[in-house]
Design a protein around this motif. Structure first.
Motif, PDB file in Angstrom:
ATOM      1  N   ASN A 133       0.846  -1.204   0.000  1.00  0.00           N
ATOM      2  CA  ASN A 133       0.000   0.000   0.000  1.00  0.00           C
ATOM      3  C   ASN A 133       0.867   1.235   0.000  1.00  0.00           C
ATOM      4  O   ASN A 133       1.745   1.392   0.821  1.00  0.00           O
ATOM      5  CB  ASN A 133      -0.873  -0.028   1.249  1.00  0.00           C
ATOM      6  N   LYS A 134       0.617   2.160  -0.931  1.00  0.00           N
ATOM      7  CA  LYS A 134       1.443   3.346  -1.056  1.00  0.00           C
ATOM      8  C   LYS A 134       0.779   4.585  -0.480  1.00  0.00           C
ATOM      9  O   LYS A 134       1.303   5.663  -0.559  1.00  0.00           O
ATOM     10  CB  LYS A 134       1.755   3.626  -2.534  1.00  0.00           C
ATOM     11  N   ASN A 183       4.986   1.055 -14.651  1.00  0.00           N
ATOM     12  CA  ASN A 183       5.151   0.664 -13.253  1.00  0.00           C
ATOM     13  C   ASN A 183       4.785   1.780 -12.285  1.00  0.00           C
ATOM     14  O   ASN A 183       5.077   1.696 -11.094  1.00  0.00           O
ATOM     15  CB  ASN A 183       6.608   0.246 -13.000  1.00  0.00           C
ATOM     16  N   LEU A 184       4.131   2.808 -12.790  1.00  0.00           N
ATOM     17  CA  LEU A 184       3.799   3.971 -11.975  1.00  0.00           C
ATOM     18  C   LEU A 184       2.739   3.615 -10.939  1.00  0.00           C
ATOM     19  O   LEU A 184       1.745   2.959 -11.236  1.00  0.00           O
ATOM     20  CB  LEU A 184       3.295   5.084 -12.881  1.00  0.00           C
ATOM     21  N   SER A 185       2.970   4.058  -9.709  1.00  0.00           N
ATOM     22  CA  SER A 185       2.038   3.804  -8.622  1.00  0.00           C
ATOM     23  C   SER A 185       1.257   5.051  -8.221  1.00  0.00           C
ATOM     24  O   SER A 185       0.066   4.961  -7.908  1.00  0.00           O
ATOM     25  CB  SER A 185       2.797   3.270  -7.399  1.00  0.00           C
ATOM     26  N   MET A 186       1.917   6.205  -8.192  1.00  0.00           N
ATOM     27  CA  MET A 186       1.264   7.447  -7.802  1.00  0.00           C
ATOM     28  C   MET A 186       1.827   8.611  -8.596  1.00  0.00           C
ATOM     29  O   MET A 186       2.992   8.595  -8.990  1.00  0.00           O
ATOM     30  CB  MET A 186       1.478   7.742  -6.318  1.00  0.00           C
ATOM     31  N   VAL A 187       1.001   9.628  -8.785  1.00  0.00           N
ATOM     32  CA  VAL A 187       1.425  10.906  -9.364  1.00  0.00           C
ATOM     33  C   VAL A 187       0.910  11.997  -8.436  1.00  0.00           C
ATOM     34  O   VAL A 187      -0.291  12.073  -8.163  1.00  0.00           O
ATOM     35  CB  VAL A 187       0.873  11.127 -10.784  1.00  0.00           C
ATOM     36  N   ILE A 188       1.817  12.832  -7.964  1.00  0.00           N
ATOM     37  CA  ILE A 188       1.452  13.928  -7.079  1.00  0.00           C
ATOM     38  C   ILE A 188       2.110  15.193  -7.619  1.00  0.00           C
ATOM     39  O   ILE A 188       3.322  15.227  -7.799  1.00  0.00           O
ATOM     40  CB  ILE A 188       1.951  13.692  -5.642  1.00  0.00           C
ATOM     41  N   MET A 189       1.310  16.219  -7.891  1.00  0.00           N
ATOM     42  CA  MET A 189       1.857  17.521  -8.250  1.00  0.00           C
ATOM     43  C   MET A 189       1.273  18.565  -7.317  1.00  0.00           C
ATOM     44  O   MET A 189       0.056  18.642  -7.152  1.00  0.00           O
ATOM     45  CB  MET A 189       1.583  17.901  -9.699  1.00  0.00           C
ATOM     46  N   ILE A 190       2.159  19.349  -6.709  1.00  0.00           N
ATOM     47  CA  ILE A 190       1.743  20.293  -5.687  1.00  0.00           C
ATOM     48  C   ILE A 190       2.209  21.693  -6.058  1.00  0.00           C
ATOM     49  O   ILE A 190       3.347  21.889  -6.475  1.00  0.00           O
ATOM     50  CB  ILE A 190       2.350  19.926  -4.319  1.00  0.00           C
ATOM     51  N   ASP A 246      -3.725   8.181  -7.122  1.00  0.00           N
ATOM     52  CA  ASP A 246      -3.197   6.922  -6.597  1.00  0.00           C
ATOM     53  C   ASP A 246      -3.504   5.848  -7.632  1.00  0.00           C
ATOM     54  O   ASP A 246      -4.565   5.231  -7.614  1.00  0.00           O
ATOM     55  CB  ASP A 246      -3.849   6.624  -5.252  1.00  0.00           C
ATOM     56  N   ILE A 247      -2.567   5.644  -8.525  1.00  0.00           N
ATOM     57  CA  ILE A 247      -2.803   4.760  -9.669  1.00  0.00           C
ATOM     58  C   ILE A 247      -2.895   3.307  -9.231  1.00  0.00           C
ATOM     59  O   ILE A 247      -3.721   2.540  -9.731  1.00  0.00           O
ATOM     60  CB  ILE A 247      -1.706   4.971 -10.723  1.00  0.00           C
ATOM     61  N   GLN A 248      -2.055   2.915  -8.293  1.00  0.00           N
ATOM     62  CA  GLN A 248      -2.055   1.526  -7.851  1.00  0.00           C
ATOM     63  C   GLN A 248      -3.418   1.113  -7.296  1.00  0.00           C
ATOM     64  O   GLN A 248      -3.920   0.029  -7.585  1.00  0.00           O
ATOM     65  CB  GLN A 248      -0.986   1.297  -6.785  1.00  0.00           C
ATOM     66  N   ASN A 249      -4.034   1.990  -6.505  1.00  0.00           N
ATOM     67  CA  ASN A 249      -5.334   1.689  -5.913  1.00  0.00           C
ATOM     68  C   ASN A 249      -6.504   2.249  -6.711  1.00  0.00           C
ATOM     69  O   ASN A 249      -7.662   2.128  -6.289  1.00  0.00           O
ATOM     70  CB  ASN A 249      -5.375   2.240  -4.486  1.00  0.00           C
ATOM     71  N   LYS A 250      -6.198   2.895  -7.841  1.00  0.00           N
ATOM     72  CA  LYS A 250      -7.207   3.466  -8.730  1.00  0.00           C
ATOM     73  C   LYS A 250      -8.095   4.483  -8.025  1.00  0.00           C
ATOM     74  O   LYS A 250      -9.303   4.548  -8.247  1.00  0.00           O
ATOM     75  CB  LYS A 250      -8.052   2.355  -9.384  1.00  0.00           C
ATOM     76  N   ASP A 251      -7.469   5.277  -7.167  1.00  0.00           N
ATOM     77  CA  ASP A 251      -8.173   6.323  -6.424  1.00  0.00           C
ATOM     78  C   ASP A 251      -7.742   7.693  -6.928  1.00  0.00           C
ATOM     79  O   ASP A 251      -6.587   7.892  -7.290  1.00  0.00           O
ATOM     80  CB  ASP A 251      -7.865   6.230  -4.928  1.00  0.00           C
ATOM     81  N   PHE A 252      -8.682   8.646  -6.885  1.00  0.00           N
ATOM     82  CA  PHE A 252      -8.385   9.986  -7.362  1.00  0.00           C
ATOM     83  C   PHE A 252      -9.047  11.014  -6.468  1.00  0.00           C
ATOM     84  O   PHE A 252     -10.179  10.823  -6.003  1.00  0.00           O
ATOM     85  CB  PHE A 252      -8.885  10.171  -8.802  1.00  0.00           C
ATOM     86  N   TYR A 253      -8.329  12.111  -6.221  1.00  0.00           N
ATOM     87  CA  TYR A 253      -8.856  13.206  -5.418  1.00  0.00           C
ATOM     88  C   TYR A 253      -9.368  14.310  -6.335  1.00  0.00           C
ATOM     89  O   TYR A 253      -8.579  15.008  -6.969  1.00  0.00           O
ATOM     90  CB  TYR A 253      -7.780  13.750  -4.484  1.00  0.00           C
ATOM     91  N   LEU A 254     -10.678  14.430  -6.418  1.00  0.00           N
ATOM     92  CA  LEU A 254     -11.266  15.505  -7.218  1.00  0.00           C
ATOM     93  C   LEU A 254     -10.957  16.859  -6.609  1.00  0.00           C
ATOM     94  O   LEU A 254     -10.776  17.846  -7.320  1.00  0.00           O
ATOM     95  CB  LEU A 254     -12.786  15.324  -7.300  1.00  0.00           C
ATOM     96  N   TYR A 255     -10.909  16.911  -5.283  1.00  0.00           N
ATOM     97  CA  TYR A 255     -10.672  18.158  -4.549  1.00  0.00           C
ATOM     98  C   TYR A 255      -9.541  17.911  -3.541  1.00  0.00           C
ATOM     99  O   TYR A 255      -9.800  17.679  -2.359  1.00  0.00           O
ATOM    100  CB  TYR A 255     -11.959  18.608  -3.851  1.00  0.00           C
ATOM    101  N   PRO A 256      -8.290  17.926  -4.018  1.00  0.00           N
ATOM    102  CA  PRO A 256      -7.161  17.553  -3.162  1.00  0.00           C
ATOM    103  C   PRO A 256      -6.785  18.639  -2.160  1.00  0.00           C
ATOM    104  O   PRO A 256      -5.802  19.356  -2.326  1.00  0.00           O
ATOM    105  CB  PRO A 256      -6.034  17.304  -4.177  1.00  0.00           C
ATOM    106  N   TRP A 257      -7.582  18.734  -1.127  1.00  0.00           N
ATOM    107  CA  TRP A 257      -7.395  19.757  -0.106  1.00  0.00           C
ATOM    108  C   TRP A 257      -7.353  19.047   1.237  1.00  0.00           C
ATOM    109  O   TRP A 257      -8.267  18.319   1.592  1.00  0.00           O
ATOM    110  CB  TRP A 257      -8.550  20.740  -0.158  1.00  0.00           C
ATOM    111  N   GLN A 258      -6.263  19.240   1.993  1.00  0.00           N
ATOM    112  CA  GLN A 258      -6.069  18.518   3.241  1.00  0.00           C
ATOM    113  C   GLN A 258      -6.283  17.027   3.021  1.00  0.00           C
ATOM    114  O   GLN A 258      -7.062  16.364   3.718  1.00  0.00           O
ATOM    115  CB  GLN A 258      -6.994  19.052   4.330  1.00  0.00           C
ATOM    116  N   VAL A 259      -5.562  16.500   2.056  1.00  0.00           N
ATOM    117  CA  VAL A 259      -5.773  15.111   1.638  1.00  0.00           C
ATOM    118  C   VAL A 259      -5.472  14.129   2.765  1.00  0.00           C
ATOM    119  O   VAL A 259      -6.042  13.040   2.810  1.00  0.00           O
ATOM    120  CB  VAL A 259      -4.897  14.806   0.398  1.00  0.00           C
TER     121      VAL A 259
END
Length: 220
Positions: free
Chosen positions: A2-3, A84-91, A108-121
């Motif tokens: 888990n990443k 082999n990408l697991s996550m992409v984060i741009m801040i 979060d590519i590995q878990n196929k999750d996405f933050y539509l509103y990445p605030w206080q994630v």
């Protein structure tokens, strides 16, 4: 592996990150806003000017503020295949961020999750899921912008009179073997990758598209 534990960002900058595995017990909290808020059982409207549904903010069992774990992950060394990408984060750090208005991207590519509103994630669960096509689109954006050939660091600290070393943008590519490729910028407009603006624009377009899809699916 888990990443999600690496998706935390500097609380000083009002950034967020992911926590560990999702807890079975979750608490739904409404977003506070102006006196014009309208709440229904299906969604919460939180804008007095742009009226549209937003996902409920599902609070984590506890906050995970482990930004340092990103820095301590081993470097990729040789360039890895984006398959082999697991996550992409741009801040994009900012003194003030809101749920709706920020320049951040968390996938979060590995878990196929996405933050539509990445605030206080670090406090909330992801808002949406990633399809196979979504993941391929993200990889294509990274390839088209040649990010794996970017330098690790651009420019110097924005305020050399302080000990703070705060950049104006950060890009993290995390791979399935728990290694990281990181890029960051500290001198806006004077020393940065030629494709930086294009990359951020495309990631924001992708995020906006996912928001619109969610809104369409959840509208009255």
């Amino acid at each position: 592996m888990n990443k999600k534990y690496i998706l935390t960002l500097l609380p000083l900058l009002l950034l967020g990150g992911c926590g560990q595995e999702k807890e079975e017990s979750k608490t739904t909290v409404a977003t506070s806003s102006s006196s014009t808020n309208v709440q229904t059982s299906e969604f919460t409207i939180t804008s007095s000017t742009d009226i549209y549904p937003l996902p409920d903010m599902v609070l984590r069992e506890e906050e995970y503020k482990v930004y340092e774990k990103i820095e301590t992950l081993p470097s990729v060394g040789e360039k890895q295949n984006l398959a082999n990408l697991s996550m992409v984060i741009m801040i994009q750090p900012a003194l003030i961020k809101t749920r709706e208005y920020n320049g951040d991207f968390v996938a979060d590519i590995q878990n196929k999750d996405f933050y539509l509103y990445p605030w206080q994630v670090e406090r909330f669960e992801p808002d949406s899921n990633l399809s196979t096509n979504d993941i391929e689109e993200i990889r294509t954006i990274l390839e088209d912008c040649n990010v794996q050939n970017w330098k690790e660091r651009y420019g110097e600290a924005t305020d050399p009179t302080t000990t703070a070393d705060i950049g104006v943008w950060y890009l993290y590519l995390v791979f399935n073997d728990n290694t990281i490729e990181s890029h960051s910028g500290y001198s806006p407009d004077t020393d940065e990758p030629a494709e930086l603006d294009t990359l951020h624009e495309k990631l924001m377009d992708f995020r906006d598209q996912k928001r619109q899809e969610w809104q369409k699916e959840n509208a009255n």
